[in-house]
Every structure is written in C-alpha cells, then in structure tokens.
Design a protein around this motif. Structure first.
Motif, PDB file in Angstrom:
ATOM      1  N   PRO A  77       0.823  -1.203   0.000  1.00 39.98           N
ATOM      2  CA  PRO A  77       0.000   0.000   0.000  1.00 39.98           C
ATOM      3  C   PRO A  77       0.861   1.258   0.000  1.00 39.98           C
ATOM      4  CG  PRO A  77       0.068  -0.961   2.187  1.00 39.98           C
ATOM      5  CD  PRO A  77       0.775  -1.932   1.268  1.00 39.98           C
ATOM      6  N   SER A  78       0.273   2.375  -0.445  1.00 39.29           N
ATOM      7  CA  SER A  78       1.022   3.626  -0.518  1.00 39.29           C
ATOM      8  C   SER A  78       1.269   4.210   0.864  1.00 39.29           C
ATOM      9  CB  SER A  78       0.257   4.643  -1.386  1.00 39.29           C
ATOM     10  OG  SER A  78      -1.053   4.851  -0.862  1.00 39.29           O
ATOM     11  N   LYS A  79       0.414   3.889   1.821  1.00 43.45           N
ATOM     12  CA  LYS A  79       0.567   4.421   3.174  1.00 43.45           C
ATOM     13  C   LYS A  79       0.909   3.296   4.145  1.00 43.45           C
ATOM     14  CE  LYS A  79      -2.654   8.286   2.603  1.00 43.45           C
ATOM     15  NZ  LYS A  79      -3.882   8.928   3.135  1.00 43.45           N
ATOM     16  N   PRO A  80       1.708   3.613   5.167  1.00 39.58           N
ATOM     17  CA  PRO A  80       2.040   2.589   6.167  1.00 39.58           C
ATOM     18  C   PRO A  80       0.784   2.127   6.902  1.00 39.58           C
ATOM     19  CG  PRO A  80       3.477   4.500   6.358  1.00 39.58           C
ATOM     20  CD  PRO A  80       2.378   4.882   5.433  1.00 39.58           C
ATOM     21  N   ILE A  81       0.807   0.898   7.381  1.00 38.55           N
ATOM     22  CA  ILE A  81      -0.271   0.360   8.191  1.00 38.55           C
ATOM     23  C   ILE A  81       0.176   0.400   9.649  1.00 38.55           C
ATOM     24  CG2 ILE A  81      -1.624  -1.695   8.734  1.00 38.55           C
ATOM     25  CD1 ILE A  81      -1.447  -2.458   5.800  1.00 38.55           C
ATOM     26  N   VAL A  82      -0.501   1.205  10.455  1.00 50.38           N
ATOM     27  CA  VAL A  82      -0.125   1.375  11.855  1.00 50.38           C
ATOM     28  C   VAL A  82      -0.958   0.423  12.707  1.00 50.38           C
ATOM     29  CG1 VAL A  82       0.054   2.983  13.776  1.00 50.38           C
ATOM     30  CG2 VAL A  82       0.459   3.781  11.430  1.00 50.38           C
ATOM     31  N   VAL A  83      -0.260  -0.389  13.507  1.00 50.82           N
ATOM     32  CA  VAL A  83      -0.947  -1.362  14.352  1.00 50.82           C
ATOM     33  C   VAL A  83      -0.661  -1.070  15.816  1.00 50.82           C
ATOM     34  CG1 VAL A  83      -0.881  -3.173  12.600  1.00 50.82           C
ATOM     35  CG2 VAL A  83       0.994  -2.983  14.237  1.00 50.82           C
ATOM     36  N   SER A  84      -1.575  -1.499  16.667  1.00 50.70           N
ATOM     37  CA  SER A  84      -1.393  -1.362  18.111  1.00 50.70           C
ATOM     38  C   SER A  84      -2.147  -2.492  18.781  1.00 50.70           C
ATOM     39  CB  SER A  84      -1.921  -0.013  18.609  1.00 50.70           C
ATOM     40  OG  SER A  84      -3.297   0.121  18.308  1.00 50.70           O
ATOM     41  N   GLU A  85      -1.794  -2.761  20.034  1.00 49.79           N
ATOM     42  CA  GLU A  85      -2.490  -3.813  20.767  1.00 49.79           C
ATOM     43  C   GLU A  85      -3.927  -3.393  21.026  1.00 49.79           C
ATOM     44  OE1 GLU A  85      -0.561  -5.750  24.082  1.00 49.79           O
ATOM     45  OE2 GLU A  85       1.371  -4.927  23.460  1.00 49.79           O
ATOM     46  N   GLU A  86      -4.837  -4.321  20.798  1.00 47.18           N
ATOM     47  CA  GLU A  86      -6.256  -4.050  21.005  1.00 47.18           C
ATOM     48  C   GLU A  86      -6.699  -4.623  22.344  1.00 47.18           C
ATOM     49  OE1 GLU A  86     -10.574  -5.330  19.055  1.00 47.18           O
ATOM     50  OE2 GLU A  86      -8.725  -5.554  17.887  1.00 47.18           O
ATOM     51  N   LEU A  87      -7.210  -3.768  23.206  1.00 45.14           N
ATOM     52  CA  LEU A  87      -7.687  -4.232  24.500  1.00 45.14           C
ATOM     53  C   LEU A  87      -8.935  -5.080  24.322  1.00 45.14           C
ATOM     54  CD1 LEU A  87      -7.215  -1.047  26.724  1.00 45.14           C
ATOM     55  CD2 LEU A  87      -5.743  -3.069  26.580  1.00 45.14           C
ATOM     56  N   VAL A  88      -8.923  -6.240  24.933  1.00 44.22           N
ATOM     57  CA  VAL A  88     -10.041  -7.177  24.820  1.00 44.22           C
ATOM     58  C   VAL A  88     -10.733  -7.268  26.182  1.00 44.22           C
ATOM     59  CG1 VAL A  88     -10.657  -9.592  24.427  1.00 44.22           C
ATOM     60  CG2 VAL A  88      -8.950  -8.498  22.978  1.00 44.22           C
ATOM     61  N   PRO A  89     -12.049  -7.128  26.236  1.00 42.99           N
ATOM     62  CA  PRO A  89     -12.755  -7.211  27.517  1.00 42.99           C
ATOM     63  C   PRO A  89     -12.519  -8.550  28.217  1.00 42.99           C
ATOM     64  CG  PRO A  89     -14.198  -6.366  25.796  1.00 42.99           C
ATOM     65  CD  PRO A  89     -12.962  -6.853  25.108  1.00 42.99           C
ATOM     66  N   ILE A 118     -12.781 -26.742  25.837  1.00 44.55           N
ATOM     67  CA  ILE A 118     -13.087 -26.026  27.074  1.00 44.55           C
ATOM     68  C   ILE A 118     -13.445 -24.590  26.714  1.00 44.55           C
ATOM     69  CG2 ILE A 118     -12.103 -25.047  29.184  1.00 44.55           C
ATOM     70  CD1 ILE A 118     -10.360 -27.496  29.426  1.00 44.55           C
ATOM     71  N   GLN A 119     -14.529 -24.111  27.251  1.00 42.63           N
ATOM     72  CA  GLN A 119     -14.924 -22.723  27.049  1.00 42.63           C
ATOM     73  C   GLN A 119     -14.649 -21.943  28.329  1.00 42.63           C
ATOM     74  OE1 GLN A 119     -19.097 -21.154  27.160  1.00 42.63           O
ATOM     75  NE2 GLN A 119     -18.850 -21.140  24.937  1.00 42.63           N
ATOM     76  N   SER A 120     -14.024 -20.774  28.169  1.00 42.93           N
ATOM     77  CA  SER A 120     -13.730 -19.926  29.319  1.00 42.93           C
ATOM     78  C   SER A 120     -13.843 -18.470  28.882  1.00 42.93           C
ATOM     79  CB  SER A 120     -12.324 -20.237  29.856  1.00 42.93           C
ATOM     80  OG  SER A 120     -12.095 -19.605  31.096  1.00 42.93           O
ATOM     81  N   THR A 121     -13.249 -17.557  29.638  1.00 46.44           N
ATOM     82  CA  THR A 121     -13.185 -16.154  29.248  1.00 46.44           C
ATOM     83  C   THR A 121     -11.758 -15.654  29.440  1.00 46.44           C
ATOM     84  OG1 THR A 121     -13.651 -15.238  31.442  1.00 46.44           O
ATOM     85  CG2 THR A 121     -15.563 -15.773  30.051  1.00 46.44           C
ATOM     86  N   VAL A 122     -11.426 -14.568  28.771  1.00 43.67           N
ATOM     87  CA  VAL A 122     -10.093 -13.987  28.891  1.00 43.67           C
ATOM     88  C   VAL A 122      -9.781 -13.668  30.353  1.00 43.67           C
ATOM     89  CG1 VAL A 122      -8.734 -11.910  28.399  1.00 43.67           C
ATOM     90  CG2 VAL A 122      -9.936 -13.087  26.548  1.00 43.67           C
ATOM     91  N   GLY A 123     -10.723 -13.066  31.051  1.00 42.97           N
ATOM     92  CA  GLY A 123     -10.504 -12.682  32.437  1.00 42.97           C
ATOM     93  C   GLY A 123     -10.283 -13.879  33.345  1.00 42.97           C
ATOM     94  N   ASP A 124     -11.022 -14.969  33.105  1.00 40.82           N
ATOM     95  CA  ASP A 124     -10.892 -16.135  33.970  1.00 40.82           C
ATOM     96  C   ASP A 124      -9.609 -16.915  33.691  1.00 40.82           C
ATOM     97  OD1 ASP A 124     -13.167 -15.788  35.542  1.00 40.82           O
ATOM     98  OD2 ASP A 124     -14.460 -16.624  33.985  1.00 40.82           O
ATOM     99  N   VAL A 125      -9.163 -16.975  32.441  1.00 42.76           N
ATOM    100  CA  VAL A 125      -7.880 -17.622  32.167  1.00 42.76           C
ATOM    101  C   VAL A 125      -6.759 -16.815  32.828  1.00 42.76           C
ATOM    102  CG1 VAL A 125      -6.237 -18.396  30.413  1.00 42.76           C
ATOM    103  CG2 VAL A 125      -8.693 -18.624  29.996  1.00 42.76           C
TER     104      VAL A 125
END
Length: 259
Positions: free
Chosen positions: A5-17, A121-128
């Motif tokens: 692409p002509s422009k850079p792709i800027v990435v950052s960490e995405e906060l997950v609930p 196994i099903q869990s959540t981010v917070g519980d892991v």
C-alpha cells in the motif's frame, strides 16, 4: 496477488474485555492431562508449527535498512539488535493460545481436536488470566508480510502478538510467561540454541471451577465417548464437571431450528 500500500499500516495492541469468550480445543488425551496435572502447557514459540512464530513484521528490517542506507550508517549496527530480538521472542517466552469466538469452530475441531474424539473447554479472557496468572496476554495481530507495518507507539505490540494473515481465521488470543533466565542470557549476548532448551512448561491452574465454564464434546461424538469423558472426570475426583458437559451445537438437527 498482494501489493504494497502507498501508506504505512499502523498497528497497536487491542484491548479485549475480560468477558470475551475463548475456547481451547484438545484431543481427549490432552484433556485428561489437564485433569491429572491441574495445569496448562505453555510452549516456546520456536516449537510451534509456524516457522514465523515469535517474529516481528519484516517491514521493521526493511525500513531500518532504508534508514541506514539514507544516513550512511552500517546496517550491522542495527542487525545485532534485530538478531537478539528474534532470539528473545522465539526462545524467551512460554505461550498458550486460545480461540476467541462466541460459538464453536468447525475448523478448530478438525485441526486441533480430531473431530469425534475431541473436547473443547470454554472460558473467558478474564478467567484464564485469573486462574494461571500469566506475565502478559493479548489478542494476536494479523498482518500481510509485504505491507509496511508500523507500531502506534515506540513501544509497539509485543512480538509474540504478531502473526501472518494466513492464520487470521484462528482468531487467537495468547497468554504468556517470560523465561527470565533465558532472557538474561540473550540480553548478555550469550549463545542460545533452541535444541538445548525445554520445549515448554506446565503452569498450574489455581481454580479449575472458575476456568472451565463449559466442556463441549466434538461434533458426531458417540454416547460411549461422552461416557469416557465422564469416567475420566470421576477418576480424578471431578464429578462436578459432569454438569458442564454438552454436545456440540453442530449436532442439532436442521429441522429443530424450524420449530
């Protein structure tokens, strides 16, 4: 064909609930290992199937080479730091990977759990996070290796969170621990060989009842296999898990949705 692409792709960490639903798909034998050890296995990235694991986007080096050439700086001055960084993130961490989704994934069943003989196994981010207390965790950032990927801040996302977009379907969330001893050796410039390192580490689960929200049995599983799971739970004094065992949503008949 991919194009830069002509422009850079800027990435950052995405906060997950913390409430984000995550899944861990296993073969039956690995599920039994968890019952026996009350632990999860965390692997060093160099042991994963993808040979790019733990590596940052190639554009980091491409741009540095351009900068060095434009300013008359020998690239070797940067290359030593890059080599150390590559080694650090492939060898200096233990990683455990989960799949983010509100529903089951047929692809994950087939790839990681050998459908009809698998367990999820099903869990959540917070519980892991709460039950294994990793040093850090985050959502994987998928990128095109041909693109000019840049970080939103000078600190940037952790290299453990980068993965090629060919794996985007995995929708991965990662938990990891640092290996302080190995990191210290790498920072000191000591030689590190992958074949001399342990492949991973078992990390204890502090609260199994908090971690496991649901145990889902692979699509098409037989009644005998479900009974095998129940027996394994009983053998390890975890009959409370029986109430969490469910058949796959995929096993529901088509006409059940017409009513």
């Amino acid at each position: 064909m991919t194009t830069t692409p002509s422009k850079p792709i800027v990435v950052s960490e995405e906060l997950v609930p913390n409430s984000t639903v995550v899944w861990r798909y296993f073969k039956f034998e690995r599920f039994v290992d968890i019952l026996e050890s009350h632990s999860l296995w965390f692997s060093r990235p160099f042991g994963f199937d993808d040979q790019w694991e733990g590596l940052f986007p190639p554009s980091y080096i491409r741009r540095t080479r351009q900068y060095a050439a434009a300013n008359g700086i020998p690239f070797e001055e940067f290359d030593r730091d890059f080599c150390k960084r590559l080694l650090l993130h492939r060898c200096g961490h233990f990683v455990n990977c989960w799949h983010m989704s509100d529903h089951e994934s047929d692809a994950m069943w087939k790839l990681y759990a050998l459908a009809k003989k698998g367990v999820a196994i099903q869990s959540t981010v917070g519980d892991v996070n709460g039950c294994v207390r990793p040093h850090n965790s985050g959502r994987v950032i998928y990128y095109d290796p041909s693109h000019d990927v840049r970080s939103a801040t000078i600190f940037g996302p952790h290299d453990i969170l980068f993965k090629r977009n060919a794996f985007a379907w995995e929708q991965e969330y990662r938990f990891w621990f640092d290996d302080a001893e190995v990191i210290e050796k790498i920072e000191a410039g000591m030689a590190i060989r992958e074949e001399d390192l342990t492949k991973g580490r078992l990390i204890g689960i502090t609260d199994m009842e908090r971690l496991i929200k649901t145990i889902v049995v692979a699509p098409g599983a037989s009644d005998a296999f479900i009974e095998q799971i129940r027996s394994a739970c009983a053998e390890h004094q975890m009959t409370w898990l029986w109430n969490l065992i469910e058949r796959s949503y995929s096993d529901r008949m088509w006409d059940s949705f017409t009513r």
